[in-house]
Design a protein around this motif. Structure first.
Motif, PDB file in Angstrom:
ATOM      1  N   GLY A 141       0.309  -1.177   0.300  1.00 35.33           N
ATOM      2  CA  GLY A 141      -0.055  -0.450  -0.173  1.00 35.33           C
ATOM      3  C   GLY A 141       0.713   0.940   0.658  1.00 35.33           C
ATOM      4  O   GLY A 141       0.267   2.449   0.217  1.00 35.33           O
ATOM      5  N   LYS A 142       2.261   1.217  -0.399  1.00 36.85           N
ATOM      6  CA  LYS A 142       2.672   2.866  -0.726  1.00 36.85           C
ATOM      7  C   LYS A 142       2.643   2.947  -2.235  1.00 36.85           C
ATOM      8  O   LYS A 142       2.946   1.612  -3.066  1.00 36.85           O
ATOM      9  CB  LYS A 142       4.024   2.187  -0.678  1.00 36.85           C
ATOM     10  N   THR A 143       1.577   4.647  -1.873  1.00 30.38           N
ATOM     11  CA  THR A 143       2.173   4.533  -3.355  1.00 30.38           C
ATOM     12  C   THR A 143       2.650   6.104  -3.571  1.00 30.38           C
ATOM     13  O   THR A 143       2.336   6.855  -1.976  1.00 30.38           O
ATOM     14  CB  THR A 143      -0.069   4.622  -3.191  1.00 30.38           C
ATOM     15  N   ILE A 225       6.940 -12.632   2.935  1.00 36.81           N
ATOM     16  CA  ILE A 225       7.713 -11.313   3.831  1.00 36.81           C
ATOM     17  C   ILE A 225       7.252 -10.559   3.857  1.00 36.81           C
ATOM     18  O   ILE A 225       7.588  -9.902   5.044  1.00 36.81           O
ATOM     19  CB  ILE A 225       9.427 -12.152   2.979  1.00 36.81           C
ATOM     20  N   LYS A 226       6.891  -9.925   2.792  1.00 37.27           N
ATOM     21  CA  LYS A 226       6.573  -8.585   2.276  1.00 37.27           C
ATOM     22  C   LYS A 226       4.911  -8.510   3.554  1.00 37.27           C
ATOM     23  O   LYS A 226       4.583  -6.936   4.335  1.00 37.27           O
ATOM     24  CB  LYS A 226       6.650  -8.507   1.131  1.00 37.27           C
ATOM     25  N   ARG A 227       4.411  -9.722   3.540  1.00 36.32           N
ATOM     26  CA  ARG A 227       2.917  -8.789   3.920  1.00 36.32           C
ATOM     27  C   ARG A 227       3.237  -9.137   5.499  1.00 36.32           C
ATOM     28  O   ARG A 227       2.871  -8.785   6.265  1.00 36.32           O
ATOM     29  CB  ARG A 227       2.428 -10.417   3.396  1.00 36.32           C
ATOM     30  N   GLU A 239       9.188  -1.994  12.304  1.00 35.23           N
ATOM     31  CA  GLU A 239       9.576  -3.337  11.604  1.00 35.23           C
ATOM     32  C   GLU A 239       9.528  -3.125  10.096  1.00 35.23           C
ATOM     33  O   GLU A 239      10.465  -3.365   9.457  1.00 35.23           O
ATOM     34  CB  GLU A 239       8.100  -3.866  12.110  1.00 35.23           C
ATOM     35  N   ARG A 240       8.435  -2.231   9.850  1.00 38.33           N
ATOM     36  CA  ARG A 240       8.616  -2.046   7.835  1.00 38.33           C
ATOM     37  C   ARG A 240       9.853  -1.543   7.862  1.00 38.33           C
ATOM     38  O   ARG A 240      10.514  -1.505   6.906  1.00 38.33           O
ATOM     39  CB  ARG A 240       7.130  -1.343   7.297  1.00 38.33           C
ATOM     40  N   MET A 241      10.556  -0.777   8.367  1.00 38.84           N
ATOM     41  CA  MET A 241      11.349   0.108   7.817  1.00 38.84           C
ATOM     42  C   MET A 241      12.356  -1.421   6.913  1.00 38.84           C
ATOM     43  O   MET A 241      13.756  -0.658   7.079  1.00 38.84           O
ATOM     44  CB  MET A 241      12.341   1.185   8.879  1.00 38.84           C
TER      45      MET A 241
HETATM   46  N1  GLY Z   1       9.556  -1.013  -0.555  1.00 35.91           N
HETATM   47  C1  GLY Z   1       9.244  -0.694   0.572  1.00 35.91           C
HETATM   48  C2  GLY Z   1       8.696  -0.783   1.657  1.00 35.91           C
HETATM   49  O1  GLY Z   1       6.781  -1.379   0.714  1.00 35.91           O
HETATM   50  O2  GLY Z   1       8.330  -0.091   2.749  1.00 35.91           O
END
Ligand code: GLY
Length: 357
Positions: A141-143, A225-227, A239-241
């Motif tokens: 969801g980063k836009t 992993i991203k999820r 954590e997302r950092m």
């Molecule tokens: N691409 C890095 C993030 O989605 O946080």
């Protein structure tokens, strides 16, 4: 086909498999009551997949309008965004309709931002066609768009309703773009999964591209992993950092080269090596971590040497979005598959880089 469910604002599925673009209408029908879809894509991707996707959508009874913009990062601007907004307005797109992003990270980020802002927010789905977009940018969801002063400086968090990763779309991807995405794949192994990293060590660029079953499995592991990271910290406060591993120095390297002659993947790869060198020399990372990272990058054409020294890159790192006042958040891998966030004073960070030369 594999399915990964992301439980962030709203919750949505990511499907990974072959032939998903040709069937996209069917899957999109399950997540929206929209009558009209605005398909947003660039001229390159439109040439490969535009007709097929538009047909698949129309076959399910959707009315489809299509906005095509020139490919490349130089299109990721407020100018293009205004054109998209006006296009949506001219085509009478309403809040109950849905946007469809077909393409790589530029298309996905910009369409997501249009969806976050047009009529104060509407639904969108992601059809990522590059490796980088499939394993990273389409999920979470980063836009946003770029400004003259830097990349992604204006944006919003806006989760899609659905992500369809068609691995057949990667067949038409140039080697340069495939390698670019491998930077993020190796990064995910380094920060979170020794198992993924070990699997990557068994293949190389050619053998991985040739083995679709393994490729699908590797893409799925990356998305899982991203999820996990996004579910733990959707709004990027902690954590997302960790996903920023190699990116602070990587962004400075891209800036040094004026964003030409080096890809994002190559710059991030160099950034990962540099920060691991710092970590190893301070005894924070296990001895041998850097060597394994280099060898793995080599297998995928990413073990490049860059011109600037760490000392030269220090100042540019201070513009990083992960800097907070006098401290900066640095991601360090203590071992393959094990990462941590270290908040350190800016002065100490600059000194660590300087001592490496
Ligand atoms: N691409 C890095 C993030 O989605 O946080």
């Amino acid at each position: 086909m594999q399915k990964i469910t992301v439980k962030a604002s709203g919750g949505y599925d990511v499907l990974i498999g072959s032939g998903l673009l040709a069937d996209c209408g069917k899957y999109i029908k399950e997540v929206t009551k929209a009558e009209k879809l605005a398909l947003i894509t660039d001229d390159n991707v439109d040439g490969f997949h535009g007709e097929k996707v538009a047909k698949a959508l129309k076959n399910e009874g959707f009315e489809v309008c299509r906005f095509v913009f020139p490919h490349g990062e130089q299109s990721k601007t407020t100018d293009t965004l205004v054109k998209i907004w006006n296009f949506l307005c001219e085509n009478n797109i309403t809040r109950s309709d849905c946007l469809v992003a077909l393409g790589g990270g530029v298309t996905g980020d910009m369409t997501g931002f249009a969806a976050a802002t047009y009529l104060r927010g509407m639904d969108f789905v992601q059809l990522p066609t590059t490796l980088l977009a499939q394993v990273d940018s389409s999920v979470g969801g980063k836009t946003g768009v770029d400004l003259r002063g830097g990349k992604n400086l204006v944006g919003a968090f806006k989760q899609p309703k659905l992500v369809l990763c068609d691995i057949d779309a990667l067949d038409t991807l140039s080697e340069e773009f495939f390698v670019d995405g491998m930077g993020e794949v190796i990064k995910h192994g380094m920060i979170k999964s020794a198992k993924l990293f070990e699997q990557l060590e068994k293949y190389n660029l050619k053998s991985l591209r040739e083995n679709k079953e393994v490729l699908e499995d590797i893409i799925s592991q990356n998305i899982a992993i991203k999820r996990d990271v996004v579910q733990a910290d959707e709004f990027d406060r902690g954590e997302r950092m960790l996903l920023n591993f190699g990116h602070t120095l990587g962004h400075s390297i891209e800036q040094y080269y004026n964003y030409t002659g080096i890809t994002h993947g190559q710059a991030v790869a160099a950034g990962m090596k540099m920060i691991t060198q710092v970590a190893e020399s301070h005894g924070i990372a296990e001895a041998g971590t850097l060597e394994r990272l280099k060898k793995c990058l080599d297998l995928y054409g990413l073990n490049v040497t860059v011109e600037p020294t760490m000392d030269q890159l220090g100042e540019a790192c201070l513009n990083d979005k992960k800097r907070f006042g006098d401290t900066i958040n640095i991601v360090i891998c203590c071992d393959v598959g094990a990462s941590m966030l270290k908040k350190i004073p800016v002065e100490a960070f600059l000194a660590m880089l300087s001592e490496q030369g």
